[in-house]
Design a protein around this motif. Structure first.
Motif, mmCIF file in Angstrom:
data_model
loop_
_atom_site.group_PDB
_atom_site.id
_atom_site.type_symbol
_atom_site.label_atom_id
_atom_site.label_comp_id
_atom_site.label_asym_id
_atom_site.label_seq_id
_atom_site.Cartn_x
_atom_site.Cartn_y
_atom_site.Cartn_z
ATOM 1 N N TYR A 76 0.828 -1.208 0.000
ATOM 2 C CA TYR A 76 0.000 0.000 0.000
ATOM 3 C C TYR A 76 0.861 1.257 0.000
ATOM 4 N N ALA A 77 2.015 1.224 0.669
ATOM 5 C CA ALA A 77 2.915 2.377 0.656
ATOM 6 C C ALA A 77 3.415 2.657 -0.760
ATOM 7 N N SER A 78 3.698 1.610 -1.516
ATOM 8 C CA SER A 78 4.138 1.794 -2.901
ATOM 9 C C SER A 78 3.042 2.438 -3.738
ATOM 10 N N ASP A 130 0.740 4.401 -2.603
ATOM 11 C CA ASP A 130 0.624 5.797 -2.186
ATOM 12 C C ASP A 130 1.622 6.676 -2.933
ATOM 13 N N ASP A 131 2.785 6.122 -3.232
ATOM 14 C CA ASP A 131 3.832 6.882 -3.921
ATOM 15 C C ASP A 131 3.609 6.955 -5.423
ATOM 16 N N ASP A 132 2.826 6.048 -5.983
ATOM 17 C CA ASP A 132 2.612 5.991 -7.429
ATOM 18 C C ASP A 132 1.156 5.630 -7.701
#
Length: 246
Positions: A99-101, A103-105
């Motif tokens: 999910y963090a990835s 959020d970044d893309d």
């Protein structure tokens, strides 16, 4: 001295244009790559050895990115996976990283993957999964599934279902995962099959069991791939046979 032999391959199948499966064997990863010949790797039995398959979700963006993220993370932390709790924490961290990835893309929003595998310890084997990729105990007594499918029962008249009730990533909003992790004593000449549903959907458990009964690991890996291809190769096919030997 006891050692672990792993024979593995990964292939597009006959329908998919590219391979969204990824594989980890100890520090070695295979991501979005096609191999028609099984590769066999040997490791001393001692430090925790992780062997796992991740199957990127079809119909979602960047399934290959999602599966690669999980296996590369497991490769990095594999030697630390010495307990059920450590494996659960690792899969929870993989989910958070997914999910963090995204959020970044924004192009990665809803990417997700299944994962299933084993961790070989000196006296035990840890089996784990999230999703419908599978792990089997493949000893001489027959084939026994040790993973737990995160999927509803198939519809009447159908042997399989494409629905998955839990994955790593795969939704717009963050969703926690509850990994299935179990431990069992490691018996002499233990043998396990780890695979994506590109094998188990077109090939029945009885057919898989018969191949494993007749053939040693390298040949068995090839024959399992061939069986899935002969059945139409409807999905990416990734599998690893894991054996403990003296």
């Amino acid at each position: 001295m006891p050692y672990v032999a792993v024979s593995a391959l990964s292939h597009n199948g006959l329908i998919r244009s590219h391979n969204e499966d990824s594989l980890v064997i100890g520090p070695w990863t295979l991501c979005s790559t096609e191999t028609e010949s099984p590769q066999t790797l040997l490791f001393p039995l001692g430090t925790p050895l992780v062997v796992a398959v991740a199957d990127g979700l079809g119909g979602h963006p960047s399934g290959d990115v999602a599966s690669a993220l999980v296996v590369r993370r497991l490769a990095r932390i594999g030697p630390l996976l010495d307990s059920e709790e450590a494996v659960r924490d690792a899969l929870t961290a993989c989910n958070e990283a997914m999910y963090a990835s995204a959020d970044d893309d924004p192009d990665l929003i809803m990417m997700g993957t299944t994962v299933a595998g084993v961790v070989m310890l000196p006296r035990a084997v840890l089996t784990f999964n999230v999703g419908d990729s599978r792990v089997f105990d493949a000893t001489r007594d027959g084939l026994r599934q040790t993973s737990v499918d995160d999927s509803p029962p198939p519809a009447p008249g159908h042997r399989t279902t494409s629905l998955v009730t839990q994955t790593i990533g795969g939704t717009v909003e963050f969703t926690a995962v509850h990994p299935h992790v179990t431990s069992a004593p490691l018996a002499p000449e233990s043998r396990y099959l780890v695979c994506s549903d590109g094998l188990t959907d077109p090939v029945t458990d009885d057919e898989i069991g018969e191949v494993l009964r007749v053939h040693d690991d390298g040949k068995a890996a090839f024959e399992l791939w061939k069986a899935a291809m002969d059945a139409g190769g409807p999905d990416n096919i990734t599998l690893a046979l894991v054996r403990v030997s003296e």
